[in-house]
Design a protein around this motif. Structure first.
Motif, PDB file in Angstrom:
ATOM      1  N   PRO A  72       0.798  -1.218   0.000  1.00 22.70           N
ATOM      2  CA  PRO A  72       0.000   0.000   0.000  1.00 22.70           C
ATOM      3  C   PRO A  72       0.838   1.279   0.000  1.00 22.70           C
ATOM      4  O   PRO A  72       0.328   2.350   0.318  1.00 22.70           O
ATOM      5  CB  PRO A  72      -0.780  -0.126   1.311  1.00 22.70           C
ATOM      6  N   TRP A  73       2.110   1.183  -0.352  1.00 21.86           N
ATOM      7  CA  TRP A  73       2.996   2.336  -0.325  1.00 21.86           C
ATOM      8  C   TRP A  73       2.689   3.314  -1.454  1.00 21.86           C
ATOM      9  O   TRP A  73       2.197   2.924  -2.510  1.00 21.86           O
ATOM     10  CB  TRP A  73       4.449   1.880  -0.454  1.00 21.86           C
ATOM     11  N   VAL A  74       3.006   4.584  -1.200  1.00 20.81           N
ATOM     12  CA  VAL A  74       3.029   5.616  -2.233  1.00 20.81           C
ATOM     13  C   VAL A  74       4.440   6.173  -2.260  1.00 20.81           C
ATOM     14  O   VAL A  74       5.162   6.095  -1.262  1.00 20.81           O
ATOM     15  CB  VAL A  74       1.996   6.744  -1.985  1.00 20.81           C
ATOM     16  N   LYS A  75       4.838   6.711  -3.404  1.00 20.94           N
ATOM     17  CA  LYS A  75       6.151   7.344  -3.511  1.00 20.94           C
ATOM     18  C   LYS A  75       5.966   8.844  -3.643  1.00 20.94           C
ATOM     19  O   LYS A  75       5.224   9.323  -4.494  1.00 20.94           O
ATOM     20  CB  LYS A  75       6.939   6.831  -4.709  1.00 20.94           C
ATOM     21  N   LEU A  87       0.030   8.912 -11.349  1.00 23.01           N
ATOM     22  CA  LEU A  87       0.054  10.155 -10.579  1.00 23.01           C
ATOM     23  C   LEU A  87      -1.165  10.225  -9.674  1.00 23.01           C
ATOM     24  O   LEU A  87      -2.296  10.008 -10.130  1.00 23.01           O
ATOM     25  CB  LEU A  87       0.063  11.353 -11.536  1.00 23.01           C
ATOM     26  N   LEU A  88      -0.939  10.497  -8.401  1.00 22.48           N
ATOM     27  CA  LEU A  88      -2.037  10.694  -7.460  1.00 22.48           C
ATOM     28  C   LEU A  88      -2.254  12.179  -7.189  1.00 22.48           C
ATOM     29  O   LEU A  88      -3.378  12.661  -7.205  1.00 22.48           O
ATOM     30  CB  LEU A  88      -1.762   9.953  -6.151  1.00 22.48           C
ATOM     31  N   ARG A  89      -1.167  12.892  -6.936  1.00 19.56           N
ATOM     32  CA  ARG A  89      -1.230  14.335  -6.699  1.00 19.56           C
ATOM     33  C   ARG A  89       0.113  14.951  -7.025  1.00 19.56           C
ATOM     34  O   ARG A  89       1.154  14.296  -6.977  1.00 19.56           O
ATOM     35  CB  ARG A  89      -1.548  14.650  -5.236  1.00 19.56           C
ATOM     36  N   ALA A  90       0.093  16.247  -7.318  1.00 19.09           N
ATOM     37  CA  ALA A  90       1.322  16.995  -7.574  1.00 19.09           C
ATOM     38  C   ALA A  90       1.101  18.432  -7.119  1.00 19.09           C
ATOM     39  O   ALA A  90      -0.039  18.877  -6.945  1.00 19.09           O
ATOM     40  CB  ALA A  90       1.676  16.960  -9.063  1.00 19.09           C
ATOM     41  N   PHE A  91       2.196  19.162  -6.937  1.00 27.46           N
ATOM     42  CA  PHE A  91       2.107  20.561  -6.549  1.00 27.46           C
ATOM     43  C   PHE A  91       3.333  21.318  -7.023  1.00 27.46           C
ATOM     44  O   PHE A  91       4.372  20.733  -7.311  1.00 27.46           O
ATOM     45  CB  PHE A  91       1.986  20.718  -5.020  1.00 27.46           C
ATOM     46  N   ARG A  95       5.885  20.194   2.445  1.00 25.93           N
ATOM     47  CA  ARG A  95       4.658  20.361   1.651  1.00 25.93           C
ATOM     48  C   ARG A  95       4.250  19.020   1.029  1.00 25.93           C
ATOM     49  O   ARG A  95       3.091  18.641   1.034  1.00 25.93           O
ATOM     50  CB  ARG A  95       4.871  21.389   0.563  1.00 25.93           C
ATOM     51  N   GLY A  96       5.221  18.292   0.491  1.00 21.84           N
ATOM     52  CA  GLY A  96       4.927  16.993  -0.101  1.00 21.84           C
ATOM     53  C   GLY A  96       4.408  15.990   0.911  1.00 21.84           C
ATOM     54  O   GLY A  96       3.491  15.217   0.625  1.00 21.84           O
ATOM     55  N   LEU A  97       4.984  16.005   2.110  1.00 26.08           N
ATOM     56  CA  LEU A  97       4.502  15.106   3.160  1.00 26.08           C
ATOM     57  C   LEU A  97       3.061  15.413   3.536  1.00 26.08           C
ATOM     58  O   LEU A  97       2.263  14.494   3.762  1.00 26.08           O
ATOM     59  CB  LEU A  97       5.393  15.210   4.403  1.00 26.08           C
ATOM     60  N   LEU A 154       5.488  15.411  -6.268  1.00 26.68           N
ATOM     61  CA  LEU A 154       4.364  14.602  -6.698  1.00 26.68           C
ATOM     62  C   LEU A 154       4.336  13.291  -5.928  1.00 26.68           C
ATOM     63  O   LEU A 154       5.349  12.836  -5.413  1.00 26.68           O
ATOM     64  CB  LEU A 154       4.391  14.340  -8.197  1.00 26.68           C
ATOM     65  N   VAL A 155       3.146  12.729  -5.849  1.00 24.63           N
ATOM     66  CA  VAL A 155       2.922  11.445  -5.201  1.00 24.63           C
ATOM     67  C   VAL A 155       2.385  10.494  -6.255  1.00 24.63           C
ATOM     68  O   VAL A 155       1.472  10.844  -7.001  1.00 24.63           O
ATOM     69  CB  VAL A 155       1.910  11.562  -4.035  1.00 24.63           C
TER      70      VAL A 155
END
Length: 159
Positions: free
Chosen positions: A10-13, A40-44, A63-65, A32-33
């Motif tokens: 269930p990990w994300v990078k 891609l799940l999310r980015a900023f 911010r990424g965390l 990004l995650v």
């Protein structure tokens, strides 16, 4: 050739990066995650106030965390800064200038399973694509798989 590998479920990078220009004093953060399917799940990206490239890397990670913590308690953090990976893996809090950032990162990751690793800049193309966009906007900008810029989606698929 540098290859990126997706994490096992269930990990994300989380991949974050920063840019600090001493000539223009422009500073930005981005990240990004991505999920276990590589998608891609999310980015900023965002402009940010930092006094050095190291501080900028720490702020981008914070911010990424925040973003990754909404998605999973298993977070694999990939950074292209060997020094930051070493510091985070060691458990030290760094110099007094950055101690408050390090303490915040430690508290954010305390109740999660977190792993840190280095990725070469060539393997961080998707995060680097967001470079320059942070200083083009006046505000923090988030993306999801639908709203992400087309070229970012292409880079993610190419990995």
């Amino acid at each position: 050739m540098v290859l990126w590998h997706p994490p096992n479920a269930p990990w994300v990078k989380l991949k974050t990066n920063g840019a600090f220009s001493t000539s223009t004093l422009a500073v930005e953060e981005r990240g990004l995650v991505r999920g276990s399917d590589g998608g891609l799940l999310r980015a900023f990206y965002a402009p940010v106030a930092a006094s050095s490239s190291f501080e900028e890397e720490l702020l981008a990670l914070i911010r990424g965390l925040e973003m990754a913590m909404e998605l999973s308690i298993h977070i694999w953090i990939e950074l292209d800064s060997v020094g930051l990976v070493s510091l985070l893996s060691s458990g030290h809090l760094s110099s007094a200038d950055f101690r408050h950032h390090m303490a915040l990162i430690r508290s954010m990751t305390a109740q999660r399973q977190v792993r840190f690793s280095h990725i070469y800049r060539e393997g961080n193309r998707d995060a680097n694509f967001l470079a320059g966009r942070g200083v083009q906007t006046l505000a923090l900008t988030y993306f999801d798989p639908i709203s992400a810029p087309r070229y970012l989606k292409v880079l993610v698929r190419m990995d």
